[in-house]
Design a protein around this motif. Structure first.
Motif, PDB file in Angstrom:
ATOM      1  N   UNK A 183       0.844  -1.201   0.000  1.00 54.66           N
ATOM      2  CA  UNK A 183       0.000   0.000   0.000  1.00 54.66           C
ATOM      3  C   UNK A 183       0.878   1.250   0.000  1.00 54.66           C
ATOM      4  N   UNK A 184       1.850   1.278   0.885  1.00 58.20           N
ATOM      5  CA  UNK A 184       2.706   2.445   1.022  1.00 58.20           C
ATOM      6  C   UNK A 184       3.636   2.599  -0.178  1.00 58.20           C
ATOM      7  N   UNK A 185       4.251   1.503  -0.620  1.00 56.11           N
ATOM      8  CA  UNK A 185       5.173   1.562  -1.757  1.00 56.11           C
ATOM      9  C   UNK A 185       4.449   1.960  -3.036  1.00 56.11           C
ATOM     10  N   UNK A 186       3.243   1.440  -3.244  1.00 50.10           N
ATOM     11  CA  UNK A 186       2.507   1.789  -4.468  1.00 50.10           C
ATOM     12  C   UNK A 186       2.059   3.250  -4.434  1.00 50.10           C
ATOM     13  N   UNK A 187       1.726   3.768  -3.261  1.00 50.38           N
ATOM     14  CA  UNK A 187       1.359   5.188  -3.155  1.00 50.38           C
ATOM     15  C   UNK A 187       2.548   6.067  -3.527  1.00 50.38           C
ATOM     16  N   UNK A 188       3.739   5.702  -3.050  1.00 52.17           N
ATOM     17  CA  UNK A 188       4.934   6.474  -3.414  1.00 52.17           C
ATOM     18  C   UNK A 188       5.185   6.388  -4.921  1.00 52.17           C
ATOM     19  N   UNK A 189       4.982   5.204  -5.501  1.00 49.90           N
ATOM     20  CA  UNK A 189       5.166   5.028  -6.946  1.00 49.90           C
ATOM     21  C   UNK A 189       4.174   5.893  -7.723  1.00 49.90           C
ATOM     22  N   UNK A 190       2.907   5.897  -7.317  1.00 48.75           N
ATOM     23  CA  UNK A 190       1.891   6.696  -8.004  1.00 48.75           C
ATOM     24  C   UNK A 190       2.258   8.175  -8.010  1.00 48.75           C
ATOM     25  N   UNK A 191       2.721   8.690  -6.870  1.00 45.72           N
ATOM     26  CA  UNK A 191       3.112  10.099  -6.796  1.00 45.72           C
ATOM     27  C   UNK A 191       4.359  10.376  -7.635  1.00 45.72           C
TER      28      UNK A 191
END
Length: 117
Positions: free
Chosen positions: A48-56
């Motif tokens: 969840x956290x890693x994908x949020x950073x990737x999206x940004x």
């Protein structure tokens, strides 16, 4: 606000933006492959956290958008992208807990997740 509902964790405020779906498949050692719109975006023990950073980082989402992780057809976690991108999980004497994300040093090989080739 954080709400825990059995196996689902929701970290959200009044999200009025888009919702981004991240599909997860298991790997070894408690990690997950992360897929966004069919594209493999990396492997992480904190998807969840890693994908949020990737999206940004990749300009796919705004901070106020929502990100949801799915295992098959079951949503496992949901959060506001900006909130999730700033979090990580830490294991301590009393179990797992959230902490603020600290990017790894720019020198060396350490990275928060392995990017897809």
């Amino acid at each position: 606000m954080m709400i825990r509902l059995s196996n689902v964790i929701v970290i959200d405020s009044n999200t009025e933006g888009l919702t981004h779906r991240i599909d997860l498949t298991p790997t070894k050692h408690g990690r997950a492959n992360m897929f966004y719109r069919g594209e493999h975006i990396g492997v992480s023990s904190e998807p969840l956290f890693a994908s949020a950073r990737w999206l940004l980082k990749n300009g796919k989402a705004d901070a106020m958008d929502a990100v949801e992780t799915y295992r098959g057809s079951t949503m496992s976690m949901r959060a506001e992208v900006g909130i999730a991108a700033g979090k990580a999980v830490e294991e301590g004497d009393h179990g797992l807990r959230f902490r603020n994300y600290k990017p790894p040093p720019s020198h060396g090989r350490s990275r928060p997740m392995r990017e897809a080739a």
